[in-house]
Write a protein that holds these residues in place. Structure first.
Motif, PDB file in Angstrom:
ATOM      1  N   SER A  88       0.819  -1.209   0.000  1.00 20.56           N
ATOM      2  CA  SER A  88       0.000   0.000   0.000  1.00 20.56           C
ATOM      3  C   SER A  88       0.846   1.249   0.000  1.00 20.56           C
ATOM      4  O   SER A  88       0.448   2.278  -0.536  1.00 20.56           O
ATOM      5  N   ASP A  92       1.753   5.542  -2.790  1.00 18.46           N
ATOM      6  CA  ASP A  92       2.032   6.889  -2.331  1.00 18.46           C
ATOM      7  C   ASP A  92       3.409   7.337  -2.768  1.00 18.46           C
ATOM      8  O   ASP A  92       3.609   8.460  -3.222  1.00 18.46           O
ATOM      9  N   ASP A 176      -7.554   9.913  -5.094  1.00 20.92           N
ATOM     10  CA  ASP A 176      -7.837   9.493  -3.727  1.00 20.92           C
ATOM     11  C   ASP A 176      -8.305   8.042  -3.620  1.00 20.92           C
ATOM     12  O   ASP A 176      -8.734   7.613  -2.545  1.00 20.92           O
ATOM     13  N   ASP A 178      -8.512   4.356  -2.798  1.00 27.11           N
ATOM     14  CA  ASP A 178      -7.837   3.671  -1.692  1.00 27.11           C
ATOM     15  C   ASP A 178      -7.787   2.173  -1.956  1.00 27.11           C
ATOM     16  O   ASP A 178      -8.810   1.495  -1.955  1.00 27.11           O
ATOM     17  N   ASP A 180      -6.493  -0.008   0.003  1.00 24.91           N
ATOM     18  CA  ASP A 180      -6.615  -0.771   1.250  1.00 24.91           C
ATOM     19  C   ASP A 180      -8.043  -1.216   1.537  1.00 24.91           C
ATOM     20  O   ASP A 180      -8.259  -2.096   2.379  1.00 24.91           O
ATOM     21  N   THR A 181      -9.018  -0.611   0.866  1.00 18.36           N
ATOM     22  CA  THR A 181     -10.414  -1.007   1.075  1.00 18.36           C
ATOM     23  C   THR A 181     -10.840  -2.135   0.148  1.00 18.36           C
ATOM     24  O   THR A 181     -11.965  -2.635   0.262  1.00 18.36           O
ATOM     25  N   LYS A 217      -5.317   5.379  -9.603  1.00 20.56           N
ATOM     26  CA  LYS A 217      -5.690   6.083  -8.380  1.00 20.56           C
ATOM     27  C   LYS A 217      -6.770   7.141  -8.600  1.00 20.56           C
ATOM     28  O   LYS A 217      -7.363   7.622  -7.649  1.00 20.56           O
ATOM     29  N   GLN A 220     -11.916   4.877  -7.925  1.00 23.07           N
ATOM     30  CA  GLN A 220     -12.045   3.738  -7.023  1.00 23.07           C
ATOM     31  C   GLN A 220     -12.542   2.507  -7.765  1.00 23.07           C
ATOM     32  O   GLN A 220     -12.147   1.376  -7.469  1.00 23.07           O
TER      33      GLN A 220
END
Length: 363
Positions: A88, A92, A176, A178, A180-181, A217, A220
């Motif tokens: 993850s 970034d 934004d 994510d 990780d979800t 990114k 979603q």
């Protein structure tokens, strides 16, 4: 007799608090959408992606495809006993690297359209305009699967993608979304069935993305689709989290620098590979490849191609050590990359030496 009309005594009404009159909300929304459109310099795709994400958050207006594409396989994946894809932080760092790169230097039919309309140059070579230009040829008996962000050809016997192809545009690597979800899930679009997340349990191998989540990114939904098991191959953990991750970040940095690239990536497959899996026999590739193409038509046309071929094992070598002629990758995979190019141009690009490609891309 003349009667004077009676008038109702006027009443005085007072308004408390702030209230918007008439169509003010609609006008403000219109200005917001125009501003969003101008922010993305007239490009419609990120605006549409923004609206799709808003709909997803509000839970309204989802299509049947979206519902059937995500709900049936939403069971959580095992997290306690399998080699995980713990990367993850990579997205970034890639975004930061891409930003540094920018400051340092000023398939579907739907996928082809996305690439064509969003190129920063605004102009395309004729071969770029052909439908499915980005898709490799070869192994055409295997199943072709199209998703919103990428297209792939899947080997249902070896439970691996043969290749994954997509245009990678600069704006797509920031946002934004994510990862990780999200969870790894079987791909409902593959008729022959994909590997299962549980096939990797206690295998000692990571579930290695071919089209990485960090490349999507801005949305979603596209990030979610990158977790389909059709986009996954077994990778040695220190390979997946090391040199392969570094290559993914480098490609994103180039996309940010140049405005957009074409990417084709995948494992090198053959019969007789070792396998993992509980429900399926998932072949473990010896090596993986990436083929990158950049095209810019204009006053100073520029076409560049570079190939990478990496062993599925940890390495401390520089990425430059893995640059190989694209023709070598074709020999190893039995694929033909970007074959809709003029033959002489295609031959010249694919036969370039390592030093030529390194000087064009890294210097």
């Amino acid at each position: 007799m003349f009667f004077r009309p009676k008038f109702r005594t006027s009443q005085r009404y007072t308004r408390r608090g702030f209230r918007l009159r008439g169509n003010t909300l609609i006008i403000l929304f219109g200005f917001f959408m125009v501003g969003l459109f101008l922010h993305y310099k007239g490009r419609t795709e990120p605006v549409v992606a923004f609206w799709n994400d808003v709909r997803s958050l509000l839970g309204i207006g989802r299509s049947t495809h979206e519902r059937t594409g995500t709900n049936p396989y939403k069971a959580p994946e095992p997290t306690t006993d399998e080699a995980s894809d713990d990367r993850s932080s990579g997205t970034d760092s890639a975004e930061s690297e891409a930003s540094d790169s920018q400051s340092g230097s000023s398939e579907s039919t739907g996928t082809a359209t996305r690439s064509s309309e969003q190129r920063t140059s605004g102009k395309l070579f004729d071969f770029e305009k052909q439908v499915d230009f980005i898709l490799p040829s070869g192994h055409d008996d295997d199943e072709l699967v199209r998703h919103d962000g990428y297209t792939l050809r899947y080997d249902t016997d070896l439970k691996n993608p043969l290749w994954v192809a997509y245009p990678l545009l600069a704006y797509e690597i920031t946002g934004d979304a994510d990862r990780d979800t999200e969870r790894f899930v079987p791909d409902p679009a593959v008729d022959g069935g994909t590997a299962l997340p549980s096939d990797y349990t206690k295998s000692g191998y990571d579930r290695g993305h071919q089209a990485p989540a960090g490349d999507f990114k801005f949305s979603q939904q596209l990030t979610r689709q990158s977790f389909f098991m059709s986009n996954i191959s077994p990778q040695a953990p220190q390979f997946n989290r090391g040199i392969w991750k570094s290559l993914e970040e480098q490609v994103r940095a180039w996309a940010f620098r140049d405005g957009g690239l074409y990417v084709v990536t995948g494992p090198v497959l053959r019969k007789g590979l070792p396998t993992i899996g509980r429900a399926n026999e998932v072949a473990v590739p010896d090596s993986f490849y990436k083929v990158i193409l950049y095209c810019r038509k204009g006053a100073s046309p520029d076409i560049r191609m570079i190939g990478f071929l990496l062993k599925n094992e940890p390495s401390d070598e520089s990425l430059k050590a893995f640059v190989v002629p694209v023709s070598s990758i074709e020999q190893a995979t039995g694929l033909d990359f970007f074959d809709k190019m003029p033959d002489d141009l295609e031959r010249r690009l694919k036969m370039q030496s390592r030093s030529q490609m390194v000087s064009q891309w890294f210097d």
